[in-house]
Design a protein around this motif. Structure first.
Motif, PDB file in Angstrom:
ATOM      1  N   VAL A  62      -2.101  27.097  57.804  1.00 26.46           N
ATOM      2  CA  VAL A  62      -2.779  28.059  58.682  1.00 26.46           C
ATOM      3  C   VAL A  62      -2.203  29.460  58.484  1.00 26.46           C
ATOM      4  O   VAL A  62      -2.941  30.443  58.347  1.00 26.46           O
ATOM      5  N   ALA A  63      -0.885  29.557  58.444  1.00 25.42           N
ATOM      6  CA  ALA A  63      -0.232  30.864  58.342  1.00 25.42           C
ATOM      7  C   ALA A  63      -0.519  31.533  57.004  1.00 25.42           C
ATOM      8  O   ALA A  63      -0.868  32.725  56.940  1.00 25.42           O
ATOM      9  N   PRO A 119       0.799  23.921  60.108  1.00 23.07           N
ATOM     10  CA  PRO A 119       1.000  25.323  60.479  1.00 23.07           C
ATOM     11  C   PRO A 119       1.245  26.248  59.294  1.00 23.07           C
ATOM     12  O   PRO A 119       0.831  27.417  59.315  1.00 23.07           O
ATOM     13  N   SER A 174      -5.155  32.049  64.765  1.00 21.85           N
ATOM     14  CA  SER A 174      -3.775  32.487  64.574  1.00 21.85           C
ATOM     15  C   SER A 174      -3.656  33.907  65.113  1.00 21.85           C
ATOM     16  O   SER A 174      -4.673  34.606  65.298  1.00 21.85           O
ATOM     17  N   SER A 189      -4.029  32.731  56.791  1.00 18.18           N
ATOM     18  CA  SER A 189      -4.241  33.811  57.765  1.00 18.18           C
ATOM     19  C   SER A 189      -3.711  35.138  57.235  1.00 18.18           C
ATOM     20  O   SER A 189      -4.374  36.180  57.355  1.00 18.18           O
ATOM     21  N   PHE A 233       4.479  34.320  64.852  1.00 18.40           N
ATOM     22  CA  PHE A 233       3.329  33.492  64.503  1.00 18.40           C
ATOM     23  C   PHE A 233       3.036  32.514  65.637  1.00 18.40           C
ATOM     24  O   PHE A 233       3.900  31.769  66.084  1.00 18.40           O
ATOM     25  N   TYR A 234       1.782  32.540  66.082  1.00 24.37           N
ATOM     26  CA  TYR A 234       1.338  31.592  67.097  1.00 24.37           C
ATOM     27  C   TYR A 234      -0.161  31.361  66.938  1.00 24.37           C
ATOM     28  O   TYR A 234      -0.854  32.084  66.206  1.00 24.37           O
ATOM     29  N   ILE A 235      -0.666  30.335  67.615  1.00 23.12           N
ATOM     30  CA  ILE A 235      -2.088  30.008  67.602  1.00 23.12           C
ATOM     31  C   ILE A 235      -2.606  30.075  69.021  1.00 23.12           C
ATOM     32  O   ILE A 235      -2.038  29.450  69.929  1.00 23.12           O
TER      33      ILE A 235
END
Length: 588
Positions: free
Chosen positions: A453-454, A450, A345, A457, A291-293
């Motif tokens: 967001v995850a 985060p 994301s 997503s 997981f990254y943005i």
């Protein structure tokens, strides 16, 4: 401290168009249903609050009832509302209100008796704990009483005395909320909102001791630097809601509707979730984190046959509620053809690269996260077990916990609120400002953005990849409509790529079989479906359309241009809030 479920009955526009008043009020002790107080004037309610010395009242929709309380305190008793940075004084009250005028609480300070002790009444909004109508709460909690009906527009002058029917109506309303709140409180959920209750329930899985619990929780989910949090928040988006333009505003037949069982909890339970302090990177991400943005700029256009997936918030050139098909647009005769800045994301990025033709792409930087699984297992498994094996209040409380947790992680750190003043004989809400007229901002620590967001997503990725399998926007696609955790498809054949089970996490449930349907736009559609008795029933969905207008909807009149003058809009007038009839229209 005694806790009450309370309610006001107030006059309508049919009685007076520029003033309103409380013609009845009631309070019932949440822990003793025989302890009931009934009156016909708001002054009696305030007198009771003062005589109790210290008490708590819950109103179901404080945004409405609270204005009557504030008006009386200002107008009749000469109270003053405290600014957010002021300390209590006798004959003052404070409000907890956000910048959208949503009232969470009112605290009335009557008298100071010791250095830090006050005779005071705190009033909360039970709608923030139970976000349902009184009628639905009675039904879902399987209560022995139900909401009643009265003639709301009957003329009731100041000093009016209730008849038995009206008294029974009021009693039912306050008893329904009292019974529901008692079951919630008895279950250990004592916070001010459903989201806060869910978050505390999740934190309780770390440790029973609150100090140890906080340490363990914050070790995994630290408070992020405000600037870092702001970057990460730019990748936060809600549910995917979209109608296939090939089928929009057309009469359709024979469809199936599938709902994902507990969409957000499913992904919290089974996917890799971020934790800890993020690591900044330059350029295009090349690591191995799950997981990254990614921060990037580019121009783009959706590929033929694919649904658009990109929304832009806060841009003067794009509608924030629509999904962008082309970054090049015509704006009042001027062509806007500039690279668009995006924070995505890795899941949203994967969909973006698949669904769009992209050019002038430049990867700028981003944030990488450590990930783990299993942190949510105890919270989700225990509440899913209760939800699947219980009924009434216990089941609904577990469902509330499951559905309310994810949003708390992405709570906005800007909590700048308002306070009340009395101006031109009316209650008015204003920001606290400094001597130069600048709004004095208030901030809180981030929870852990985060995660928000995850979770969202993963849900979008799940839904949109299912849409792709159904055909996206191709001419022969079965996909018609979706909303966050549901998909509506053409045909009565079950797709083999939609795993089905009525209760299991990460599975879909066939919600209904639809005979006829019409989708006007996102969150505005009509479906004629078969209910459990095999009878045809209309399901009306229309954002902003109140229930009384939905009852007027038929298959023939549900079209663009549908109008009704029966929408009730709150208006602050002398005495409190009046629900004023205003036009409602389904617009293009």
């Amino acid at each position: 401290m005694i806790m009450y479920s309370s309610d006001f009955e107030t006059t309508t526009e049919a009685v007076c168009k520029d003033e309103t008043w409380v013609w009845a009020w009631g309070s019932v002790n949440i822990n003793d249903e025989n302890d009931v107080y009934i009156g016909n004037d708001i002054s009696q309610f305030i007198t009771k609050c003062e005589s109790d010395k210290q008490s708590i009242h819950y109103f179901h929709n404080l945004k409405f009832d609270g204005v009557f309380i504030m008006d009386y305190l200002f107008r009749e008793l000469g109270f003053r509302c405290l600014k957010p940075d002021e300390k209590p004084e006798p004959k003052t009250f404070s409000i907890l209100m956000n910048k959208m005028n949503i009232i969470y609480s009112i605290t009335i300070y009557f008298k100071k008796v010791k250095k830090k002790k006050w005779y005071k009444t705190t009033i909360y909004d039970s709608l923030k704990i139970l976000p349902y109508s009184v009628e639905k709460i009675a039904e879902d909690f399987k209560l022995p009483i139900s909401k009643l009906e009265i003639d709301y527009d009957k003329y009731r002058p100041k000093g009016y005395m209730m008849d038995n029917e009206e008294r029974e109506y009021l009693l039912h309303d306050i008893l329904i909320i009292a019974k529901a709140l008692k079951s919630i409180f008895d279950n250990g959920d004592t916070k001010m909102t459903a989201g806060s209750n869910a978050l505390q329930n999740f934190k309780d899985t770390f440790d029973e001791d609150r100090k140890t619990q906080k340490y363990k929780y914050r070790k995994l989910y630290p408070v992020l630097d405000a600037n870092i949090n702001e970057d990460i928040r730019k990748a936060y988006r809600g549910g995917y809601v979209y109608v296939n333009p090939n089928y929009q505003n057309k009469d359709l037949k024979d469809m199936l509707v599938f709902d994902k069982n507990s969409m957000y909890p499913s992904h919290m339970r089974y996917r890799d979730m971020p934790y800890g302090q993020p690591t900044f990177f330059e350029g295009e991400y090349s690591g191995n984190s799950k997981f990254y943005i990614q921060h990037l700029v580019c121009k783009f256009k959706v590929k033929p046959g694919y649904v658009p997936t990109i929304q832009l918030k806060g841009s003067p050139y794009y509608n924030s509620t629509e999904y962008i098909r082309d970054s090049t647009i015509d704006r009042n005769g001027d062509t806007i053809d500039e690279p668009i800045e995006l924070y995505l994301s890795n899941l949203d990025l994967k969909l973006f690269l698949k669904h769009y033709d992209i050019w002038e792409l430049e990867y700028l930087n981003g944030w990488e996260f450590k990930t783990n699984k299993g942190v949510f297992n105890q919270f989700i498994d225990s509440n899913c077990k209760i939800k699947c094996n219980s009924k009434g209040a216990i089941r609904l409380n577990a469902k509330l916990r499951l559905n309310s947790l994810y949003g708390k992680f992405a709570t906005n750190i800007d909590v700048t609120g308002k306070y009340a003043i009395f101006e031109n004989d009316l209650v008015k809400f204003v920001f606290n400002k400094d001597a130069d007229g600048n709004i004095i901002r208030q901030y809180r620590d981030s929870e852990y953005t985060p995660l928000g967001v995850a979770i969202t997503s993963y849900a979008r990725y799940d839904l949109i990849t299912t849409i792709d399998k159904l055909g996206g926007e191709k001419p022969d696609s079965r996909f018609v409509y979706c909303d966050t955790d549901s998909v509506h498809i053409l045909g009565l054949e079950n797709p083999d790529f939609i795993p089905q089970d009525d209760n299991k996490l990460d599975y879909w449930k066939q919600e209904s079989v639809v005979k006829n349907a019409r989708f006007l736009r996102a969150k505005t559609y009509l479906e004629e479906f078969y209910n459990k008795k095999g009878e045809l029933e209309l399901n009306v969905k229309c954002a902003g359309m109140p229930k009384n207008i939905k009852d007027m909807v038929t298959w023939d009149n549900f079209q663009i241009g549908f109008q009704s003058g029966e929408k009730l809009k709150p208006k602050i007038v002398k005495g409190g809030v009046l629900l004023v009839k205003t036009p409602f229209e389904i617009k293009e």
